[in-house]
Write a protein that holds these residues in place. Structure first.
Motif, PDB file in Angstrom:
ATOM      1  N   LEU A 147       0.738  -1.161  -0.180  1.00  0.00           N
ATOM      2  CA  LEU A 147      -0.173  -0.092  -0.246  1.00  0.00           C
ATOM      3  C   LEU A 147       0.912   0.963  -0.096  1.00  0.00           C
ATOM      4  CD1 LEU A 147      -2.440  -1.382   2.293  1.00  0.00           C
ATOM      5  CD2 LEU A 147      -2.820  -0.482   0.343  1.00  0.00           C
ATOM      6  N   PHE A 174     -13.064   2.674   5.593  1.00  0.00           N
ATOM      7  CA  PHE A 174     -11.710   1.695   6.698  1.00  0.00           C
ATOM      8  C   PHE A 174     -11.790   2.137   7.759  1.00  0.00           C
ATOM      9  CE2 PHE A 174      -9.784   3.102   1.648  1.00  0.00           C
ATOM     10  CZ  PHE A 174      -9.433   1.487   1.583  1.00  0.00           C
ATOM     11  N   GLN A 194      -9.542   6.902   4.230  1.00  0.00           N
ATOM     12  CA  GLN A 194      -8.217   6.747   3.965  1.00  0.00           C
ATOM     13  C   GLN A 194      -7.802   5.952   4.477  1.00  0.00           C
ATOM     14  OE1 GLN A 194      -5.742   9.080   2.798  1.00  0.00           O
ATOM     15  NE2 GLN A 194      -4.303   7.055   3.132  1.00  0.00           N
ATOM     16  N   VAL A 195      -6.904   4.506   3.561  1.00  0.00           N
ATOM     17  CA  VAL A 195      -6.484   3.816   4.170  1.00  0.00           C
ATOM     18  C   VAL A 195      -5.128   3.291   5.491  1.00  0.00           C
ATOM     19  CG1 VAL A 195      -4.440   3.251   2.159  1.00  0.00           C
ATOM     20  CG2 VAL A 195      -5.891   1.021   3.268  1.00  0.00           C
ATOM     21  N   ALA A 223     -12.780  -3.270   1.282  1.00  0.00           N
ATOM     22  CA  ALA A 223     -12.351  -2.165   0.899  1.00  0.00           C
ATOM     23  C   ALA A 223     -10.836  -2.449   1.297  1.00  0.00           C
ATOM     24  CB  ALA A 223     -12.718  -0.642   2.525  1.00  0.00           C
ATOM     25  N   VAL A 224     -10.023  -3.437   1.976  1.00  0.00           N
ATOM     26  CA  VAL A 224      -8.824  -3.357   1.429  1.00  0.00           C
ATOM     27  C   VAL A 224      -8.697  -4.764   0.670  1.00  0.00           C
ATOM     28  CG1 VAL A 224      -6.742  -4.100   2.962  1.00  0.00           C
ATOM     29  CG2 VAL A 224      -8.240  -2.798   4.295  1.00  0.00           C
ATOM     30  N   ASP A 239     -10.358  -4.734  -1.727  1.00  0.00           N
ATOM     31  CA  ASP A 239     -10.777  -3.790  -2.659  1.00  0.00           C
ATOM     32  C   ASP A 239      -9.973  -2.696  -3.595  1.00  0.00           C
ATOM     33  OD1 ASP A 239     -12.947  -5.855  -3.575  1.00  0.00           O
ATOM     34  OD2 ASP A 239     -14.297  -4.784  -2.961  1.00  0.00           O
ATOM     35  N   HIS A 240      -9.302  -2.477  -2.913  1.00  0.00           N
ATOM     36  CA  HIS A 240      -7.674  -1.624  -3.248  1.00  0.00           C
ATOM     37  C   HIS A 240      -7.449  -1.865  -4.091  1.00  0.00           C
ATOM     38  CE1 HIS A 240      -5.171   1.239  -2.025  1.00  0.00           C
ATOM     39  NE2 HIS A 240      -5.204   2.081  -1.424  1.00  0.00           N
TER      40      HIS A 240
END
Length: 203
Positions: A25, A144, A149-150, A189-190, A192-193
Motif C-alpha cells: 500500500l 476504512f 484513508q486506508v 475495502a482493503v 478491493d484496493h
C-alpha cells in the motif's frame, strides 16, 4: 542491502502478510524473504524475540513484532495517523487483533479432535462474537477503520477477518462474523484496493 528486507514464513497469512500488504500500500519496493518451516530452527535464535516477522532496514538493527513493524511503515509512509491520540486508537485496535490470535492459538495445538472441536465451538459461540462486537464499536463510518484513508490497521483487520471467514479453521463457521457489517466493510475495502488487487494478481 539497499531496500527493506521483510522475513516471514512462505504463506500469504497472518502477521507477515499484514506487513507485506503495508509495504504494498505504501508503494515501497521490499525484499520479501519467505522461509520454509525447515529453515526456522536455525534462524529463530537470531531473531530479537524468537518470532516472525522481522524487518531489516539499511543501517538499522533487526526489528521484530508485527505491530511495531506496521506502525513503523505507517508512520514513514502516511498510513498511520499523525495525531497522537488517533494513532494510539489505531494501535489499540491492532492489539485487539492480537488478543484474538492469542485466544485462538491454543486451539491450533490441540491434537485430540474431540477436544479441538469443543474448544473451537466455544470460541465461535462466545469469544469471537464478543471480540467482534468490541471491534465494531471502534470502527467509524468507513469505508476504512477511520474513514476514507486506508491505514495499516486496516490491513491487520483485513487479514484476520479473511482468516476467520475463509472456512479454513475447522469448527469455526465462515459465517462467524456475518452479524458484524463494519468488519466486513473494512475487509472488503482493503480487498478491493487497487494495490492489494495488484499484489494478489502477481501470484
Amino acid at each position: 542491502m539497499s531496500k527493506p528486507r521483510l522475513t516471514y514464513f512462505d504463506a500469504p497469512t497472518s502477521r507477515g502478510e499484514e506487513c507485506r500488504l503495508a509495504f504494498t500500500l505504501a508503494g515501497v519496493d521490499f525484499e520479501d524473504v519467505r522461509l520454509q518451516r525447515t529453515e526456522w530452527g536455525n534462524l529463530k535464535p537470531r531473531t530479537p524475540f524468537g518470532g516472525l516477522p522481522t524487518l531489516e532496514m539499511p543501517g538499522q538493527p533487526l526489528l521484530a513484532q508485527s505491530n511495531a513493524i506496521l506502525t513503523f511503515i505507517g508512520r514513514r509512509h502516511g498510513l498511520h495517523p499523525k495525531d497522537d491520540f488517533e494513532a494510539a486508537r489505531h494501535e489499540a485496535m491492532m492489539e485487539h487483533v492480537e488478543d484474538l490470535r492469542h485466544a485462538l492459538g491454543p486451539s491450533l495445538r490441540i491434537e485430540d479432535p474431540v477436544e479441538k472441536k469443543k474448544a473451537r465451538e466455544a470460541l465461535a459461540s462466545t469469544y469471537i462474537p464478543a471480540w467482534a462486537a468490541s471491534a465494531e464499536k471502534q470502527i467509524g463510518d468507513g469505508p476504512f477503520f477511520a474513514g476514507k484513508q486506508v491505514s495499516v490497521v486496516d490491513v491487520k483487520v483485513y487479514v484476520v477477518v479473511r482468516w476467520l471467514s475463509g472456512g479454513v479453521i475447522d469448527h469455526i463457521p465462515p459465517t462467524v462474523l456475518a452479524e458484524f457489517p463494519k468488519l466486513k466493510r473494512v475487509h472488503d475495502a482493503v480487498r478491493d484496493h487497487a494495490a492489494v488487487k495488484a499484489w494478489y494478481g502477481k501470484s
